[in-house]
Motif scaffolding. Structure first.
Motif, PDB file in Angstrom:
ATOM      1  N   GLY A  13       0.843  -1.190   0.000  1.00  0.00           N
ATOM      2  CA  GLY A  13       0.000   0.000   0.000  1.00  0.00           C
ATOM      3  C   GLY A  13       0.878   1.239   0.000  1.00  0.00           C
ATOM      4  N   ILE A  14       0.588   2.161  -0.930  1.00  0.00           N
ATOM      5  CA  ILE A  14       1.344   3.432  -0.919  1.00  0.00           C
ATOM      6  C   ILE A  14       0.367   4.587  -0.754  1.00  0.00           C
ATOM      7  N   GLY A  15      -0.093   4.756   0.450  1.00  0.00           N
ATOM      8  CA  GLY A  15      -0.826   5.961   0.839  1.00  0.00           C
ATOM      9  C   GLY A  15       0.185   6.834   1.564  1.00  0.00           C
ATOM     10  N   MET A  38      -1.574  -1.190  -5.715  1.00  0.00           N
ATOM     11  CA  MET A  38      -2.383  -1.699  -6.819  1.00  0.00           C
ATOM     12  C   MET A  38      -2.757  -0.610  -7.836  1.00  0.00           C
ATOM     13  N   LYS A  39      -2.680   0.662  -7.426  1.00  0.00           N
ATOM     14  CA  LYS A  39      -3.088   1.744  -8.338  1.00  0.00           C
ATOM     15  C   LYS A  39      -2.056   1.919  -9.454  1.00  0.00           C
ATOM     16  N   PRO A  40      -2.474   2.476 -10.610  1.00  0.00           N
ATOM     17  CA  PRO A  40      -1.513   2.679 -11.699  1.00  0.00           C
ATOM     18  C   PRO A  40      -0.475   3.755 -11.388  1.00  0.00           C
ATOM     19  N   ALA A  54     -10.215  21.303   3.311  1.00  0.00           N
ATOM     20  CA  ALA A  54      -8.894  21.564   3.902  1.00  0.00           C
ATOM     21  C   ALA A  54      -8.413  20.373   4.714  1.00  0.00           C
ATOM     22  N   MET A  55      -7.115  20.275   4.860  1.00  0.00           N
ATOM     23  CA  MET A  55      -6.522  19.273   5.734  1.00  0.00           C
ATOM     24  C   MET A  55      -6.838  19.634   7.188  1.00  0.00           C
ATOM     25  N   GLN A  56      -6.981  18.599   7.988  1.00  0.00           N
ATOM     26  CA  GLN A  56      -7.259  18.839   9.409  1.00  0.00           C
ATOM     27  C   GLN A  56      -5.965  18.801  10.226  1.00  0.00           C
ATOM     28  N   THR A  57      -4.840  18.720   9.517  1.00  0.00           N
ATOM     29  CA  THR A  57      -3.548  18.583  10.193  1.00  0.00           C
ATOM     30  C   THR A  57      -2.567  19.594   9.599  1.00  0.00           C
ATOM     31  N   THR A  97      -5.032  22.882   1.634  1.00  0.00           N
ATOM     32  CA  THR A  97      -6.188  22.131   1.109  1.00  0.00           C
ATOM     33  C   THR A  97      -5.761  20.695   0.783  1.00  0.00           C
ATOM     34  N   ARG A  98      -6.788  19.844   0.595  1.00  0.00           N
ATOM     35  CA  ARG A  98      -6.491  18.461   0.202  1.00  0.00           C
ATOM     36  C   ARG A  98      -5.842  18.409  -1.187  1.00  0.00           C
ATOM     37  N   ILE A  99      -6.197  19.374  -2.034  1.00  0.00           N
ATOM     38  CA  ILE A  99      -5.590  19.421  -3.379  1.00  0.00           C
ATOM     39  C   ILE A  99      -4.074  19.592  -3.247  1.00  0.00           C
ATOM     40  N   ASP A 340      -7.237  -9.118   3.174  1.00  0.00           N
ATOM     41  CA  ASP A 340      -7.401 -10.485   2.643  1.00  0.00           C
ATOM     42  C   ASP A 340      -6.062 -11.142   2.321  1.00  0.00           C
ATOM     43  N   TYR A 341      -5.079 -10.339   1.881  1.00  0.00           N
ATOM     44  CA  TYR A 341      -3.813 -10.950   1.462  1.00  0.00           C
ATOM     45  C   TYR A 341      -3.056 -11.591   2.637  1.00  0.00           C
ATOM     46  N   LEU A 342      -3.545 -11.366   3.866  1.00  0.00           N
ATOM     47  CA  LEU A 342      -2.901 -12.032   5.011  1.00  0.00           C
ATOM     48  C   LEU A 342      -3.665 -13.281   5.461  1.00  0.00           C
ATOM     49  N   MET A 377       0.479  -0.111   9.910  1.00  0.00           N
ATOM     50  CA  MET A 377       0.124   1.292  10.112  1.00  0.00           C
ATOM     51  C   MET A 377      -1.366   1.444   9.863  1.00  0.00           C
ATOM     52  N   ASN A 378      -2.037   2.083  10.793  1.00  0.00           N
ATOM     53  CA  ASN A 378      -3.480   2.319  10.676  1.00  0.00           C
ATOM     54  C   ASN A 378      -4.294   1.063  10.996  1.00  0.00           C
ATOM     55  N   TYR A 379      -3.797   0.252  11.896  1.00  0.00           N
ATOM     56  CA  TYR A 379      -4.549  -0.922  12.350  1.00  0.00           C
ATOM     57  C   TYR A 379      -4.629  -0.933  13.873  1.00  0.00           C
TER      58      TYR A 379
HETATM   59  C1  LIG Z   1     -11.058  12.264   2.398  1.00  0.00           C
HETATM   60  C2  LIG Z   1     -10.167  12.024   3.561  1.00  0.00           C
HETATM   61  C3  LIG Z   1      -9.501  13.099   4.135  1.00  0.00           C
HETATM   62  C4  LIG Z   1      -8.635  12.895   5.214  1.00  0.00           C
HETATM   63  N1  LIG Z   1      -8.038  13.977   5.768  1.00  0.00           N
HETATM   64  C5  LIG Z   1      -7.230  13.797   6.834  1.00  0.00           C
HETATM   65  C6  LIG Z   1      -6.605  14.935   7.460  1.00  0.00           C
HETATM   66  O1  LIG Z   1      -6.824  16.075   7.073  1.00  0.00           O
HETATM   67  N2  LIG Z   1      -5.770  14.704   8.515  1.00  0.00           N
HETATM   68  C7  LIG Z   1      -5.533  13.443   8.986  1.00  0.00           C
HETATM   69  O2  LIG Z   1      -4.780  13.275   9.926  1.00  0.00           O
HETATM   70  N3  LIG Z   1      -6.121  12.357   8.433  1.00  0.00           N
HETATM   71  C8  LIG Z   1      -6.968  12.506   7.371  1.00  0.00           C
HETATM   72  N4  LIG Z   1      -7.585  11.404   6.806  1.00  0.00           N
HETATM   73  C9  LIG Z   1      -7.345  10.073   7.428  1.00  0.00           C
HETATM   74  C10 LIG Z   1      -6.039   9.370   6.938  1.00  0.00           C
HETATM   75  O3  LIG Z   1      -4.949  10.212   7.119  1.00  0.00           O
HETATM   76  C11 LIG Z   1      -6.110   8.961   5.493  1.00  0.00           C
HETATM   77  O4  LIG Z   1      -7.159   8.038   5.290  1.00  0.00           O
HETATM   78  C12 LIG Z   1      -4.823   8.347   4.948  1.00  0.00           C
HETATM   79  O5  LIG Z   1      -4.981   8.247   3.559  1.00  0.00           O
HETATM   80  C13 LIG Z   1      -4.487   6.994   5.509  1.00  0.00           C
HETATM   81  O6  LIG Z   1      -3.297   6.576   4.890  1.00  0.00           O
HETATM   82  P1  LIG Z   1      -2.905   5.089   4.545  1.00  0.00           P
HETATM   83  O7  LIG Z   1      -1.568   5.182   3.952  1.00  0.00           O
HETATM   84  O8  LIG Z   1      -3.111   4.210   5.739  1.00  0.00           O
HETATM   85  O9  LIG Z   1      -4.011   4.545   3.543  1.00  0.00           O
HETATM   86  P2  LIG Z   1      -4.563   4.996   2.127  1.00  0.00           P
HETATM   87  O10 LIG Z   1      -4.308   6.415   1.860  1.00  0.00           O
HETATM   88  O11 LIG Z   1      -5.975   4.508   2.113  1.00  0.00           O
HETATM   89  O12 LIG Z   1      -3.686   4.145   1.103  1.00  0.00           O
HETATM   90  C14 LIG Z   1      -3.761   2.757   1.043  1.00  0.00           C
HETATM   91  C15 LIG Z   1      -3.193   2.306  -0.277  1.00  0.00           C
HETATM   92  O13 LIG Z   1      -3.122   0.880  -0.273  1.00  0.00           O
HETATM   93  C16 LIG Z   1      -3.403   0.404  -1.572  1.00  0.00           C
HETATM   94  N5  LIG Z   1      -3.808  -1.001  -1.487  1.00  0.00           N
HETATM   95  C17 LIG Z   1      -4.909  -1.516  -0.889  1.00  0.00           C
HETATM   96  N6  LIG Z   1      -4.916  -2.852  -1.006  1.00  0.00           N
HETATM   97  C18 LIG Z   1      -3.798  -3.191  -1.699  1.00  0.00           C
HETATM   98  C19 LIG Z   1      -3.249  -4.432  -2.157  1.00  0.00           C
HETATM   99  N7  LIG Z   1      -3.852  -5.594  -1.904  1.00  0.00           N
HETATM  100  N8  LIG Z   1      -2.102  -4.398  -2.855  1.00  0.00           N
HETATM  101  C20 LIG Z   1      -1.464  -3.223  -3.125  1.00  0.00           C
HETATM  102  N9  LIG Z   1      -1.952  -2.039  -2.722  1.00  0.00           N
HETATM  103  C21 LIG Z   1      -3.090  -2.014  -2.017  1.00  0.00           C
HETATM  104  C22 LIG Z   1      -4.487   1.343  -2.073  1.00  0.00           C
HETATM  105  O14 LIG Z   1      -4.508   1.370  -3.487  1.00  0.00           O
HETATM  106  C23 LIG Z   1      -4.037   2.681  -1.479  1.00  0.00           C
HETATM  107  O15 LIG Z   1      -3.261   3.423  -2.372  1.00  0.00           O
HETATM  108  C24 LIG Z   1      -8.445  11.571   5.741  1.00  0.00           C
HETATM  109  C25 LIG Z   1      -9.137  10.499   5.165  1.00  0.00           C
HETATM  110  C26 LIG Z   1      -9.989  10.711   4.090  1.00  0.00           C
HETATM  111  C27 LIG Z   1     -10.740   9.537   3.509  1.00  0.00           C
END
Ligand SMILES: Cc1cc2nc3c(=O)[nH]c(=O)nc-3n(C[C@H](O)[C@H](O)[C@H](O)COP(=O)(O)OP(=O)(O)OC[C@H]3O[C@@H](n4cnc5c(N)ncnc54)[C@H](O)[C@@H]3O)c2cc1C
Length: 426
Positions: A13-15, A38-40, A54-57, A97-99, A340-342, A377-379
């Motif tokens: 996952g690359i968030g 998984m995204k392109p 806007a971002m909350q952080t 902003t989120r943008i 699921d992959y686990l 992370m995030n679990y």
């Molecule tokens: C609209 C929105 C706004 C937010 N704004 C804030 C904010 O302002 N401040 C704050 O602190 N938090 C905010 N959050 C909460 C949190 O910070 C975000 O959800 C953040 O994106 C979490 O990051 P992440 O890396 O865990 O997951 P994600 O950003 O969800 O990234 C997960 C990635 O994993 C990939 N993935 C999933 N399954 C697989 C797989 N099987 N194989 C390969 N890749 C896979 C996905 O394609 C995705 O790119 C916000 C959440 C949302 C939804």
């Protein structure tokens, strides 16, 4: 297997969370790592990047700055490299902003190209003696450790589970990008930030001129995020470390009491919405018919082919209300569960009595993995507190993982002075 073919770490996952880890690993020697998504290409919740959201952080709590202010992957470096530094300062804002945040993350992802791989959907992780095998459809990658950050699942209320499609959908889905709401009656379920943003954008005609829009929320009202200075002391490394060591039932109760600290509405956003409603009611009269109803719970939905009858429980008087909707948008948040992959190694993982992962102070999942580690992370909102799903402490968490992986204090961790609030010391 040649030892050099086994990577030290694969991130799934690359968030923002794994991107932060990648940005802090990149300059280091001696960690062979790869990150898969998984995204392109990189994107961050593209369905929910509304204008003005806007971002909350703070932007200073970016991918790296709190643990390495000299990193070239900071927001300030991004804004400077883009030639926007002075203009950015002149916007005089505390929150971006989120943008902008999404563009900053994309910029970092380009800088890290050599260790990020897109179009790689991980379908299975298995344990092959002393390392993991990560199957992504193209190849099986061998790694001593993995870091899962593949994001939470959309939360879908049971009563609509069989109806998901182009007319009933979660706000974070492709459907929202192409929906036409012209002359439609729209029910939005959920009064958190996403629900309110969807509501405001419908009023402004983003998806065509709706006929009627009804926002329902199980909460007492549209409530602002608690951003008080003392409240924000919980978004510190010191708090998270102290919190992690508490008994689970104390953590669960305390976390429940912090709903508005993590999931409230951005205060400015609520004020702007209120002001727009005021202007529209008394002067402009352009918005479609609308209603905002707190203390309402979606309890049943009947499909009539072209429309839906939504049964909504009024939590003030216990009565049922019916709303006839053409479109139902679920702003019902997210829920964390084992990816699921686990599943193939689920038997090796320990869970608590509520079926939740047990994650140690260094973000390692408790289990039996032959000396390998799964970082997560995030679990761990239940284990590390409300900061876990937030970006606030993401760089600190990445630093903790790197230090643990290298068994060496490479990055700053808890260097800040102690809190003004005496949370845990007696
Ligand atoms: C609209 C929105 C706004 C937010 N704004 C804030 C904010 O302002 N401040 C704050 O602190 N938090 C905010 N959050 C909460 C949190 O910070 C975000 O959800 C953040 O994106 C979490 O990051 P992440 O890396 O865990 O997951 P994600 O950003 O969800 O990234 C997960 C990635 O994993 C990939 N993935 C999933 N399954 C697989 C797989 N099987 N194989 C390969 N890749 C896979 C996905 O394609 C995705 O790119 C916000 C959440 C949302 C939804």
């Amino acid at each position: 297997m040649n030892k050099t073919d086994v990577l030290d770490l694969v991130g799934i996952g690359i968030g923002p969370f794994n991107l932060s880890l990648a940005a802090l690993i990149h300059p280091l020697e001696g960690i062979r790592a790869k990150f898969l998504d998984m995204k392109p290409s990189f994107s961050w919740h593209p369905e929910l990047i509304f204008d003005g959201a806007a971002m909350q952080t703070s932007y200073l709590k970016d991918l790296v700055t709190p643990v390495d202010p000299t990193s070239s992957f900071s927001f300030l470096n991004y804004i400077t490299k883009k030639g926007q530094f002075y203009h950015f300062l002149n916007t005089n804002r505390g929150a971006i902003t989120r943008i902008e945040f999404q563009d900053y993350l994309s910029w970092v992802s380009h800088e890290l190209e050599e260790i990020l791989c897109f179009d790689r959907a991980v379908s299975n992780v298995s344990l092959d003696n002393d390392h993991f095998l990560i199957d992504n459809g193209f190849e099986k990658i061998h790694a001593k450790n993995i870091c899962i950050a593949s994001g939470p699942e959309r939360n879908i209320p049971n009563c609509v589970k069989g109806l998901i499609g182009s007319k009933v959908f979660h706000a974070k889905s492709k459907e929202i990008e192409k929906v036409d709401l012209s002359n439609k009656r729209v029910l939005i379920v959920g009064g958190g930030q996403t629900g309110v943003e969807t509501f405001r954008n419908i009023l402004k005609g983003r998806w065509g001129s709706a006929k009627d829009v009804h926002l329902i929320s199980g909460r007492e009202n549209l409530r602002p995020l608690d951003e008080g200075a003392f409240t924000n002391e919980i978004f510190t490394p010191e708090f998270v470390e102290g919190f992690h060591s508490l008994e689970q039932n104390i953590k669960d109760n305390y976390t429940k009491s912090l709903l508005l600290t993590s999931d409230g509405n951005t205060p400015n956003y609520l004020q702007e919405l209120y002001n727009e409603l005021y202007m529209d009611r008394f002067y402009l009269k352009r918005f479609p018919k609308y209603r905002i109803s707190p203390m309402r719970w979606l309890s049943e939905v009947h499909d009539h082919g072209q429309s839906y009858s939504a049964g909504i429980k009024n939590l003030f008087d216990g009565k049922n209300e019916i709303y006839e909707a053409d479109i139902i948008i679920l702003a019902t948040g997210f829920t964390s569960r084992l990816p699921d992959y686990l599943n193939g190694i689920k038997d090796l993982i320990d869970f608590d009595d509520q079926g939740r992962l047990i994650i140690d102070e260094n973000y390692k999942i408790k289990g039996r993995f032959n000396g390998c580690h799964i970082y997560a992370m995030n679990y761990s909102r239940h284990g590390h507190g409300v900061a876990d799903p937030q970006t606030s402490l993401m760089s600190w968490r990445s630093a903790k993982i790197i230090n643990n992986l290298k068994e060496e204090k490479i990055y700053l961790q808890n260097e800040s002075q102690s809190s003004f609030i005496n949370f845990f010391n007696s």
